[in-house]
Design a protein around this motif. Structure first.
Motif, PDB file in Angstrom:
ATOM      1  N   ARG A   1      -3.889   6.689   6.891  1.00 26.70           N
ATOM      2  CA  ARG A   1      -4.533   7.273   5.716  1.00 26.70           C
ATOM      3  C   ARG A   1      -4.393   8.796   5.729  1.00 26.70           C
ATOM      4  NH1 ARG A   1      -8.001   6.868   1.627  1.00 26.70           N
ATOM      5  NH2 ARG A   1      -9.550   8.484   1.327  1.00 26.70           N
TER       6      ARG A   1
ATOM      7  N   TRP B   1       0.801  -1.229   0.000  1.00 22.67           N
ATOM      8  CA  TRP B   1       0.000   0.000   0.000  1.00 22.67           C
ATOM      9  C   TRP B   1       0.833   1.279   0.000  1.00 22.67           C
ATOM     10  CZ3 TRP B   1      -4.731   0.600  -1.488  1.00 22.67           C
ATOM     11  CH2 TRP B   1      -5.651  -0.443  -1.362  1.00 22.67           C
TER      12      TRP B   1
ATOM     13  N   TYR C   1      -6.814   3.269  -0.094  1.00 23.38           N
ATOM     14  CA  TYR C   1      -6.335   2.834   1.218  1.00 23.38           C
ATOM     15  C   TYR C   1      -7.245   3.401   2.313  1.00 23.38           C
ATOM     16  CZ  TYR C   1      -3.201   2.338   5.235  1.00 23.38           C
ATOM     17  OH  TYR C   1      -2.645   2.036   6.463  1.00 23.38           O
TER      18      TYR C   1
ATOM     19  N   ASP D   1      -6.693   7.919  -2.570  1.00 22.57           N
ATOM     20  CA  ASP D   1      -6.645   6.573  -3.126  1.00 22.57           C
ATOM     21  C   ASP D   1      -7.531   5.666  -2.261  1.00 22.57           C
ATOM     22  OD1 ASP D   1      -5.152   5.818  -0.854  1.00 22.57           O
ATOM     23  OD2 ASP D   1      -3.257   6.164  -1.859  1.00 22.57           O
TER      24      ASP D   1
ATOM     25  N   ASP E   1       0.988  -1.223   4.318  1.00 25.47           N
ATOM     26  CA  ASP E   1       1.866  -0.069   4.142  1.00 25.47           C
ATOM     27  C   ASP E   1       2.916  -0.098   5.262  1.00 25.47           C
ATOM     28  OD1 ASP E   1       3.101   2.446   4.011  1.00 25.47           O
ATOM     29  OD2 ASP E   1       1.261   3.445   3.378  1.00 25.47           O
TER      30      ASP E   1
ATOM     31  N   HIS F   1      -1.843   9.024   2.891  1.00 24.53           N
ATOM     32  CA  HIS F   1      -2.706   8.826   1.720  1.00 24.53           C
ATOM     33  C   HIS F   1      -3.750   9.949   1.622  1.00 24.53           C
ATOM     34  CE1 HIS F   1      -1.257   4.627   1.080  1.00 24.53           C
ATOM     35  NE2 HIS F   1      -1.061   4.690   2.376  1.00 24.53           N
TER      36      HIS F   1
ATOM     37  N   GLY G   1      -1.473   4.996  -6.165  1.00 21.89           N
ATOM     38  CA  GLY G   1      -2.074   6.288  -6.501  1.00 21.89           C
ATOM     39  C   GLY G   1      -2.831   6.172  -7.811  1.00 21.89           C
TER      40      GLY G   1
END
Length: 318
Positions: A297, A240, A307, A305, A286, A301, A246
């Protein structure tokens, strides 16, 4: 009409005639030169167009000796990572699964373009990265090094980095340094009016991708554990933290390069939807996640995305 009487030697007329003759001769030379110049074609300075495509050197030009040996080792690590750097590879991928044609292909993040772009600041880790840093991150995320025998990427200073960098530098022979080259990275697709959708993507995947990657996206494995076709999700794919999670990167890669050998045949909408489908499947953890999925996240992130999102009743990344 009588002719003028020639002057006697040494008088003023003799000197004037000599000066006149010399001046006339010089005028003839100048006129001749000018005429020749006007007749010759004017050649503009040769300049390489700013958007000219770069071509890496042919493999046949790899030199002999220690430098060439390092270049060849780097190419083997790049194209058969598990066989030549297997203690640091925790999945079924090789570097050339994302950087196609052994890192040579434009619009597939070619290594000749990457080499001349580093050192560079990366928002992903908030610091200026060397090429060695960048390669290490590829092992950490794309090659899922936490699941490898070593449990981590190669240590800094390892010969793996030296050989890979030798290969990248050779690929970039003749490329201008510090200048973004056409074909660098992945193409950037504009978002579509209806957005991206994994459900639509599943339909495109079944029709355009499953014949190579399999209906379940697990690729084509060889008896020795290597893969002819890479897995796109699951335990043997990138984790991840990889850049390919992405959506924009995945969509750009898919549009320009997939189906393999038939790049730019999918519509932009299909590329976005397939990217959404692939990247909404579960994959390894991840490595940066030390707390909850939600906290990871927010920190790692933020661009939306998949995740940490719930798909089919399960929170991805957990």
């Amino acid at each position: 009409m009588t002719e003028p009487t020639p002057p006697t030697p040494g008088d003023d007329g003799d000197a004037q005639r000599i000066i006149f003759a010399i001046t006339a001769a010089l005028l003839v030379l100048v006129v001749t030169y000018k005429v020749g110049q006007s007749d010759a074609p004017v050649q503009a300075p040769v300049e390489v167009a700013a958007d000219a495509a770069f071509s890496p050197p042919a493999e046949s030009t790899i030199p002999a000796g220690p430098d060439g040996d390092a270049i060849r080792r780097g190419r083997l690590i790049f194209t058969a990572s598990a066989a030549h750097a297997g203690q640091y590879v925790g999945n079924g991928l090789t570097c050339s699964n994302c950087h196609l044609d052994a890192g040579r292909k434009a619009d597939a993040s070619p290594m000749w373009a990457a080499w001349v772009s580093y050192p560079a600041y990366r928002a992903k880790n908030g610091r200026v990265n060397t090429m060695e840093d960048r390669i290490r991150d590829c092992f950490l995320y794309s090659m899922n090094a936490p699941a490898s025998k070593a449990g981590a990427p190669p240590p800094y200073g390892d010969d793996i980095y030296r050989d890979l960098q030798s290969y990248f530098a050779w690929l970039a022979t003749g490329a201008p340094s510090g200048k973004p080259l056409p074909g660098r990275g992945f193409i950037k697709l504009a978002t579509t009016p209806i957005g991206h959708d994994p459900v639509r993507g599943a339909i495109v995947f079944a029709g355009q991708c499953a014949s190579c990657h399999g209906a379940n996206g697990q690729g084509q494995a060889n008896p020795d554990g290597s893969y002819t076709i890479p897995p796109l999700w699951g335990a043997r794919s990138y984790n991840w933290g990889a850049g390919m999670t992405g959506l924009a990167s995945a969509a750009g890669f898919i549009k320009a390069n997939m189906p393999y050998g038939e790049g730019n045949t999918l519509t932009d909408q299909q590329a976005w939807d397939v990217a959404a489908y692939v990247d909404s499947r579960e994959r390894p953890r991840d490595p940066r996640q030390t707390g909850t999925v939600e906290s990871a996240r927010k920190q790692f992130h933020p661009k939306g995305d998949y995740y940490g999102q719930e798909i089919d009743g399960k929170m991805l990344g957990s």
